[in-house]
Design a protein around this motif. Structure first.
Motif, PDB file in Angstrom:
ATOM      1  N   ARG A 167      52.886 -21.939  28.636  1.00 28.73           N
ATOM      2  CA  ARG A 167      54.352 -21.796  28.560  1.00 28.73           C
ATOM      3  C   ARG A 167      54.749 -20.836  27.443  1.00 28.73           C
ATOM      4  NH1 ARG A 167      55.739 -27.734  27.963  1.00 28.73           N
ATOM      5  NH2 ARG A 167      53.544 -27.775  27.533  1.00 28.73           N
ATOM      6  N   SER A 211      54.415 -19.759  34.154  1.00 23.21           N
ATOM      7  CA  SER A 211      54.894 -21.077  34.570  1.00 23.21           C
ATOM      8  C   SER A 211      53.953 -21.638  35.625  1.00 23.21           C
ATOM      9  CB  SER A 211      56.313 -20.977  35.123  1.00 23.21           C
ATOM     10  OG  SER A 211      56.340 -20.161  36.274  1.00 23.21           O
ATOM     11  N   LEU A 212      53.995 -22.930  35.756  1.00 25.34           N
ATOM     12  CA  LEU A 212      53.188 -23.620  36.755  1.00 25.34           C
ATOM     13  C   LEU A 212      54.118 -24.199  37.796  1.00 25.34           C
ATOM     14  CD1 LEU A 212      50.761 -25.501  34.350  1.00 25.34           C
ATOM     15  CD2 LEU A 212      50.366 -23.362  35.551  1.00 25.34           C
ATOM     16  N   ARG A 213      53.643 -24.240  39.026  1.00 25.80           N
ATOM     17  CA  ARG A 213      54.460 -24.775  40.103  1.00 25.80           C
ATOM     18  C   ARG A 213      53.615 -25.728  40.915  1.00 25.80           C
ATOM     19  NH1 ARG A 213      56.636 -22.247  45.505  1.00 25.80           N
ATOM     20  NH2 ARG A 213      54.642 -21.194  45.415  1.00 25.80           N
ATOM     21  N   VAL A 230      52.785 -27.503  44.278  1.00 28.94           N
ATOM     22  CA  VAL A 230      53.009 -27.283  45.706  1.00 28.94           C
ATOM     23  C   VAL A 230      52.359 -28.430  46.460  1.00 28.94           C
ATOM     24  CG1 VAL A 230      52.624 -25.731  47.659  1.00 28.94           C
ATOM     25  CG2 VAL A 230      53.025 -24.795  45.372  1.00 28.94           C
TER      26      VAL A 230
END
Length: 80
Positions: free
Chosen positions: A4, A9-11, A13
């Motif tokens: 960060r 960024s992480l997403r 799914v």
């Protein structure tokens, strides 16, 4: 420095829900049921007639069958 702090960024799914298997017409069903050792089968048709669906279903049926009959092999020391 964590991700960060570097501006990434992480997403999360989620996997797509499993789709219902396609409904095959009689010609497709007979192609899927074609015995593996019975020789080649050529599937032809115009675009959109289900050739790819037939090929994928044939693969999946044979893969499931192969997994169902895999023998358990136990060799001493894990060697084959």
């Amino acid at each position: 420095m964590d991700d960060r702090a570097r501006g990434t960024s992480l997403r999360l799914v989620l996997p797509a829900p499993a789709a219902a298997p396609p409904v095959l017409d009689p010609a497709q069903a007979s192609a899927v049921a074609w015995p593996a050792g019975a020789g080649n089968l050529l599937v032809v048709g115009a675009p959109g007639t289900g050739k790819t669906t037939t090929a994928i279903e044939t693969f999946l049926v044979r893969r499931r069958a192969a997994r169902a009959v895999q023998p358990a092999v136990d060799a001493p020391g894990g060697a084959w």
